[in-house]
Design a protein around this motif. Sequence first.
Motif, PDB file in Angstrom:
ATOM      1  N   LYS A 125       0.653  -1.301  -0.057  1.00 16.20           N
ATOM      2  CA  LYS A 125       0.073   0.082   0.114  1.00 16.20           C
ATOM      3  C   LYS A 125       0.788   1.270   0.025  1.00 16.20           C
ATOM      4  O   LYS A 125       0.491   2.319  -0.726  1.00 16.20           O
ATOM      5  CB  LYS A 125      -0.784  -0.062   1.289  1.00 16.20           C
ATOM      6  CG  LYS A 125      -2.174  -0.705   1.143  1.00 16.20           C
ATOM      7  CD  LYS A 125      -2.937  -0.421   2.330  1.00 16.20           C
ATOM      8  CE  LYS A 125      -4.168  -1.453   2.247  1.00 16.20           C
ATOM      9  NZ  LYS A 125      -4.957  -1.357   1.148  1.00 16.20           N
ATOM     10  N   ASP A 150      -4.780  -5.592  -4.194  1.00 25.54           N
ATOM     11  CA  ASP A 150      -5.531  -5.291  -3.073  1.00 25.54           C
ATOM     12  C   ASP A 150      -6.944  -5.649  -3.771  1.00 25.54           C
ATOM     13  O   ASP A 150      -7.308  -5.056  -4.781  1.00 25.54           O
ATOM     14  CB  ASP A 150      -5.491  -3.743  -2.641  1.00 25.54           C
ATOM     15  CG  ASP A 150      -5.984  -3.538  -1.443  1.00 25.54           C
ATOM     16  OD1 ASP A 150      -6.916  -4.190  -0.823  1.00 25.54           O
ATOM     17  OD2 ASP A 150      -5.892  -2.213  -1.129  1.00 25.54           O
ATOM     18  N   SER A 151      -7.667  -6.152  -2.895  1.00 28.85           N
ATOM     19  CA  SER A 151      -9.079  -6.809  -3.628  1.00 28.85           C
ATOM     20  C   SER A 151     -10.125  -5.793  -4.170  1.00 28.85           C
ATOM     21  O   SER A 151     -10.487  -5.714  -5.169  1.00 28.85           O
ATOM     22  CB  SER A 151      -9.816  -7.494  -2.490  1.00 28.85           C
ATOM     23  OG  SER A 151     -10.049  -6.716  -1.437  1.00 28.85           O
ATOM     24  N   GLU A 152     -10.254  -4.613  -3.596  1.00 26.70           N
ATOM     25  CA  GLU A 152     -10.997  -3.365  -3.999  1.00 26.70           C
ATOM     26  C   GLU A 152     -10.407  -3.012  -5.379  1.00 26.70           C
ATOM     27  O   GLU A 152     -11.138  -2.936  -6.451  1.00 26.70           O
ATOM     28  CB  GLU A 152     -11.065  -2.204  -2.992  1.00 26.70           C
ATOM     29  CG  GLU A 152     -11.810  -2.794  -2.005  1.00 26.70           C
ATOM     30  CD  GLU A 152     -10.926  -3.513  -0.825  1.00 26.70           C
ATOM     31  OE1 GLU A 152      -9.673  -3.613  -0.998  1.00 26.70           O
ATOM     32  OE2 GLU A 152     -11.574  -3.809   0.290  1.00 26.70           O
ATOM     33  N   ASN A 217      -7.787   2.237   6.436  1.00 24.37           N
ATOM     34  CA  ASN A 217      -7.427   1.305   5.335  1.00 24.37           C
ATOM     35  C   ASN A 217      -8.149   1.729   4.303  1.00 24.37           C
ATOM     36  O   ASN A 217      -7.778   1.876   3.251  1.00 24.37           O
ATOM     37  CB  ASN A 217      -7.577  -0.276   5.862  1.00 24.37           C
ATOM     38  CG  ASN A 217      -7.166  -1.046   4.604  1.00 24.37           C
ATOM     39  OD1 ASN A 217      -6.041  -1.017   4.241  1.00 24.37           O
ATOM     40  ND2 ASN A 217      -8.293  -2.047   4.217  1.00 24.37           N
ATOM     41  N   LYS A 218      -9.476   2.016   4.632  1.00 27.94           N
ATOM     42  CA  LYS A 218     -10.456   2.229   3.398  1.00 27.94           C
ATOM     43  C   LYS A 218     -10.064   3.902   2.764  1.00 27.94           C
ATOM     44  O   LYS A 218     -10.040   4.192   1.657  1.00 27.94           O
ATOM     45  CB  LYS A 218     -11.872   2.323   3.737  1.00 27.94           C
ATOM     46  CG  LYS A 218     -12.866   2.045   2.612  1.00 27.94           C
ATOM     47  CD  LYS A 218     -12.495   0.736   2.134  1.00 27.94           C
ATOM     48  CE  LYS A 218     -12.253  -0.583   2.640  1.00 27.94           C
ATOM     49  NZ  LYS A 218     -12.086  -1.412   1.747  1.00 27.94           N
ATOM     50  N   GLU A 221      -7.185   3.319   0.575  1.00 27.11           N
ATOM     51  CA  GLU A 221      -7.789   2.560  -0.597  1.00 27.11           C
ATOM     52  C   GLU A 221      -8.130   3.885  -1.552  1.00 27.11           C
ATOM     53  O   GLU A 221      -8.043   3.720  -2.796  1.00 27.11           O
ATOM     54  CB  GLU A 221      -8.622   1.638  -0.431  1.00 27.11           C
ATOM     55  CG  GLU A 221      -7.826   0.465   0.149  1.00 27.11           C
ATOM     56  CD  GLU A 221      -8.784  -0.744   0.396  1.00 27.11           C
ATOM     57  OE1 GLU A 221     -10.088  -0.694   0.275  1.00 27.11           O
ATOM     58  OE2 GLU A 221      -8.140  -1.772   0.798  1.00 27.11           O
TER      59      GLU A 221
END
Length: 401
Positions: A125, A150-152, A217-218, A221
């Motif tokens: 990240k 990263d999954s998103e 974390n979001k 992202e």
Amino acid sequence: MRISVLGSTGSIGRHTLQVVREIDAAVEVVALAAGRNVDELARQALEFRPALVSVADPESLARLRDRLGGAAGYSPRFACGPRGNLAAAAEFEYDVLVSAAVGIAGLEGTYEAVRLGRRIALANKEVLVAAGEAVTSAARDSGAEILPVDSEHNALHQCLRAGRADEVERVVLTASGGPFRTTPAEELARVTPERALRHPTWKMGSRITIDSATLMNKGFEVIEACHLFGLPPGLVDIVVHPQSVVHAMVEFRDGSVIAQLSPPDMKLPIRYALAYPDREPSPRRRMDWTRVSQLDFEPPDRSKFPLIDLAYEAARSGGLSGCMLNAADEVAVEAFLCGRISFPDIAHVVERTLAGAPSKPEPSVGDVLECDLEARAKAREVVRRRPEPRPALGLTGATAA
Ligand code: MG
């Protein structure tokens, strides 16, 4: 296919090697770089026989040499520290660099691979959060291809294949909401590290688990999505989706929404990044539509999770803001995990560290590394000035130094 892995003993690194074992195509692992988990790295090295093995420091290196010394017919090159990461990224022929180190340690090696125009499967990240401008500008110059693990973001990458960039109206990242989604705000001051470490959906390292509980974390992202897909922060939204089945969505200008759904399993985005533009068959579990009875969506509670807005602010200011945000958060999370500050204090420490910090346009990777150290020192100072967390309620704004 040949791959080089930064951060091979972490969660993403181990999942990557599991994918390598499962994948149909022959995969050669040319380099494995890790931190201090010498036992795991030695096991991996004996199985995959990479030409280079690297660890964090000379002490770990001595132990690794010891462990691999007696292996018949296998004499890899040994390295350590940032130089080892750089060698893994730059000195071997490979098709994909899996960038899965944790923290700023993986930045220089990953940046070097970007500069060389390689394909990067990106899970680290900090590379985009702290140095997004330098990394994406180098990628534009070199033609490097960054495939998010990263999954998103991996989901967004898949959804964006359904239309052109100028047809995108907004993108939506889903968040599980973390363990405190339904916890009343006034209870958060009493949350223990043990409780915060229990994530409802994903099994991850402790920093990212706490970052999921605070929704930091979001926020990271959002910053990553802006850099990866060239989007202004205003076009990136967050929606809480407790089932974690939909990973991200893209809304196109005709009103169509394309979403990516799958069971939560990090091996899927890893396999996608290695095989892109193809899709490798996977032995993993499938969606069971007889059991998906409900998909819930709700807006995140921004007053309960103030780090979301701090992240949007950092995304808008650019420069070194993302770097400071990440450094301050890492220090604050450590302080929370060792009982020095309360859960809501994490956001206070981050906010105070960022307050009044000067902005620098178009920072280099060197600027980022320097800023990282300064922001950590400042955050530690903010932590020192905060009172010890109290066992019960009572931490209010009035107690701030
Ligand atoms: Mg994620």
